[in-house]
Each structure stands twice: as structure tokens, then as C-alpha cells.
Design an enzyme around this catalytic site. Structure first.
Site, PDB file in Angstrom:
ATOM      1  N   GLY A  80       0.803  -1.224   0.091  1.00 51.74           N
ATOM      2  CA  GLY A  80       0.119  -0.007   0.174  1.00 51.74           C
ATOM      3  C   GLY A  80       0.930   1.442   0.104  1.00 51.74           C
ATOM      4  O   GLY A  80       0.488   2.286  -0.449  1.00 51.74           O
ATOM      5  N   ASP A  81       2.104   1.046   0.592  1.00 49.97           N
ATOM      6  CA  ASP A  81       2.883   2.389   0.722  1.00 49.97           C
ATOM      7  C   ASP A  81       3.338   2.562  -0.646  1.00 49.97           C
ATOM      8  O   ASP A  81       3.587   3.807  -1.342  1.00 49.97           O
ATOM      9  CB  ASP A  81       3.965   2.209   1.615  1.00 49.97           C
ATOM     10  CG  ASP A  81       3.623   2.498   2.997  1.00 49.97           C
ATOM     11  OD1 ASP A  81       2.798   3.264   3.183  1.00 49.97           O
ATOM     12  OD2 ASP A  81       4.157   1.890   4.049  1.00 49.97           O
ATOM     13  N   SER A  82       3.994   1.386  -1.322  1.00 45.14           N
ATOM     14  CA  SER A  82       4.618   1.586  -2.493  1.00 45.14           C
ATOM     15  C   SER A  82       3.510   2.188  -3.843  1.00 45.14           C
ATOM     16  O   SER A  82       3.809   2.688  -4.635  1.00 45.14           O
ATOM     17  CB  SER A  82       5.077   0.318  -3.054  1.00 45.14           C
ATOM     18  OG  SER A  82       6.029  -0.251  -2.287  1.00 45.14           O
TER      19      SER A  82
END
Length: 398
Positions: free
Chosen positions: A167-169
Site C-alpha cells: 500500500g505504501d509503494s
């Protein structure tokens, strides 16, 4: 430096993974990125495992190709130094909760009064407005509330997060794309005003799941978990080979289905009326997957790959990192490359994606120590004396 973004100046005051990843992507493409951290402890990713000799390896990859300075924006002197630095930059990337920079005296109006063409990327869990805007968030929040976790896992099992904070990427990718879109306006008109980009990291995850919204709207469907099966083509699943490796199979067109059937020596399946079209194959997915699973279970991985390659089928091995590193395609394209590192000489990292033929981007170095470029930033850029730098350091402004 080299790359299509050579000359672009980016100021990264964000923390952890998502927003800094957007800055790292821009750095990969040649932008000159300065990362500013709080004096003393720095970005939280510096404390993330794994470590070697006490050095954080994730940090080295996550913030590669940047310069590093420290500055406490909450202090009057820190704020003044920040305002002196800002005119040098084209892009500012931050991920504080909405209103934080405003409280520190750095509203967008103030920022644009100092640098009128500044592109401001604001990355938060849920965006700058709405009832959740003040909530904190991490990758698992974005994945869960963005719909990804619910549809991942076995049909009768619990919802499953990926084994990496994807989700961060995902959010970082959308952040970089948003910055580049805003810069196109400036490319057309160098005197164009700046831009403020509101990136909700939860919305970024949801955006990837194209079909969910229209499927629910038009059919009333709430898509669930189907494990390693495939909702839009068959056969498609994960199969174990006789020597205990794993492979994955896909292929939605008739031609690819036929190639896969020939790979396992079952041309009779090609003309079977039950499997004549993709939608019919999806209806009989369990039967087809069972046939291919049984065949794979009787063959070693090398044999499975050889037969599918010969038939031009659409099967692939499921790689662990050691298999990725040893793959001839990865080696031929140098998808893993070695870069300079202050602690270990050189270290391996994923290469720049995508590749640029005319103006290729280059990996330059791994992420460095906290404040390692303070002298360059404050002495060389802003003209501070050694005594002034020492005093600011002693007062923990830098």
C-alpha cells in the site's frame, strides 16, 4: 547525474515509506532530491529491520539517490532556514497530517509567496478533507480500507495482507505520477503557477482495483476471496511440481489456452465444447485447474518449464529472491544492480524502472547517514559559517 529529470530539484520532508518513495522514484529518474529529517533520530525507517552491523538495509534502498540534511522546522531558526532553502526547489513532498505545515507557518500561500511555481505533494492516509482526514495511517490501513485485503486470501480463510507493505509503494507511485503531471503544466508554460496535489494513500490502493466499483454499481456484486484462482480466465491457479516448487498459470485467449493444453499433452481439451470459449472455461475452472494441477504434480520444475516454453504457454515459476537473482533474464537486463554504499562498499538493489533509451537514468548511491550533507546544504548553499553551523547543531536546529 543523468536521466530525464536531470535538473529537477525536489525537497523531501516526508517520513516512512509512501511519500519518500515518490521522491525516490523522481531521484531514480535523475532529479536532485534533498531529504530533510528531524535532528537526532531522523526518519523512522532508519529503525526498520533488517540490519547488518547495526546499519538499516531497508533504509539504504528506500531512500537511495538522495542527499541528507537535518532541520527542525518547528523552531524559529529552522523555519527561517527552510524558507531560505525553498526557492532552490521545484517540488516539495510532505506527509504530515492536514494543517500541520500551516500551524508551523508554512501554509501553501506562504510557500507560494517564496516559490510561486512550487509543486506541493501532500500524502496522507485519507486526503486533506473528509471525516477521516485527521486519522493516521500505514500500509495495512490503506490496503484494508482500499479494498485490497478483503479480496486477497482463500475463499474460506481470513482476509490476507501482502507480505510487504505494498500500500505504501502504490501510494508512492501515484505520488510520483501526480508530480510529473503537475510538472507538464510548467513544461508548457515556465511561468505557470504552482500546484497542490492531494494524495490519499487509501484512494491510491482503491484506484488499482478498477472493476470493484462498476461491478458493485451495475451488478450489486461484492467481490470476495478466491485464493489463487482467477475470476476472469481458466485454467488459472498455482500448482506444485513434483520436486516441491510452485508455478502459476494464466491465459484468457483461445490461442493461449490451446498452447497450454499442448504443453501438458492434452490437445483433446482444445476442442472440448465445455472449454471452447473463455467464459465457458471460467465456468469449468475447477475441472480444468484439477487437470493441470495433477499434471504439474507429476513433473519436475525444469520439465514443466521446458514443456510450456516449447509450446509457448503462459506458465511461470513463482520465484523467491534467490531465484530472481539467479534468473538469466534478470542478469541480462541487470534488473538487480550494485550501487555505491558508504558502509559496505557496494550493495545490490533493484534497478531503475522503466528504462529510458535516449536519456538513461542511473543508480548513483544507497541512502546515507542522517545529516551527512549538512555542510554542503548550509555552508555551500546558504553561506553559513562553520561557527553558525556548530551553534545550530548544538541547539538541535540542524
Amino acid at each position: 547525474m543523468a536521466g530525464p529529470l536531470e535538473g529537477l530539484k525536489v525537497l523531501d520532508i516526508a517520513t516512512i515509506i509512501a511519500a519518500p518513495f515518490a521522491a525516490t522514484l523522481l531521484a531514480d529518474y535523475g532529479a536532485d532530491v534533498l531529504k530533510i529529517e528531524m535532528p537526532g533520530h531522523g526518519d523512522g525507517v532508519r529503525s526498520f529491520p533488517p540490519f547488518k552491523d547495526g546499519k538499516p538495509l531497508w533504509w539504504k534502498a528506500a531512500n537511495r539517490n538522495k542527499k541528507f540534511a537535518t532541520l527542525d522546522l518547528r523552531t524559529p531558526d529552522g523555519l527561517a532556514l527552510f524558507k531560505q532553502l525553498l526557492p532552490r526547489f521545484d517540488v516539495l513532498i510532505e506527509n504530515f497530517r492536514p494543517g500541520t505545515l500551516d500551524r508551523w507557518g508554512l501554509s501553501k500561500e506562504v510557500l507560494w509567496s517564496i516559490q510561486p511555481r512550487l509543486v506541493i505533494l501532500r500524502a496522507t492516509a485519507f486526503g486533506q478533507n473528509g471525516p477521516y482526514s485527521e486519522r493516521p495511517g500505514f500500509a495495512r490501513i490503506f490496503e484494508a480500507m482500499g479494498g485490497l485485503t478483503y479480496i486477497t486470501g482463500e475463499s474460506e480463510g481470513e482476509p490476507t495482507h501482502p507480505g510487504y507493505p505494498i500500500g505504501d509503494s502504490i501510494g508512492g507511485l501515484f505520488g510520483a505520477v501526480g508530480v510529473l503531471a503537475a510538472l507538464w503544466k510548467r513544461a508548457r508554460d515556465p511561468d505557470a503557477p504552482g500546484e497542490e496535489i492531494d494524495l490519499s494513500l487509501t484512494e491510491a490502493t482503491f484506484r488499482l482495483l478498477d472493476v470493484l466499483a462498476i461491478e458493485h454499481d451495475q451488478l450489486g456484486t461484492v467481490r470476495g476471496r478466491i485464493g489463487n484462482a482467477n475470476g476472469y480466465s481458466a485454467p488459472a491457479a498455482v500448482f506444485r511440481t513434483s520436486d516441491d516448487h510452485w508455478v502459476t498459470l494464466a491465459g484468457s485467449t483461445n490461442a493461449l489456452y490451446a498452447a497450454n493444453c499442448r504443453a501438458i499433452g492434452r490437445p483433446d481439451l482444445i476442442d472440448d465444447p465445455r472449454f471452447a470459449t473463455n467464459d465457458r472455461r471460467v465456468k469449468h475452472a475447477a475441472e480444468l485447474n484439477s487437470i493441470f494441477s495433477a499434471w504439474c504434480a507429476e513433473h519436475r520444475l525444469d520439465d514443466v518449464l521446458a514443456k510450456f516454453n516449447a509450446a509457448q504457454g503462459t506458465l511461470a515459476p513463482i520465484y523467491s529472491i534467490d531465484q530472481i537473482a539467479d534468473d538469466p533474464q534478470v542478469k541480462a537486463r541487470e534488473a538487480i544492480t550494485r550501487v555505491a554504499d558508504r558502509d559496505f562498499g557496494t550493495v545490490a538493489m533493484t534497478n531503475v524502472v522503466p528504462r529510458f533509451a535516449i536519456d538513461p537514468a542511473q543508480m548513483r548511491h544507497a541512502a546515507g547517514d542522517i545529516g551527512q550533507d549538512n555542510a554542503e546544504v548550509y555552508r555551500d548553499w546558504l553561506g553559513l559559517s562553520e561557527q553558525e553551523i556548530e551553534q545550530l547543531t548544538a541547539r538541535k536546529v540542524i
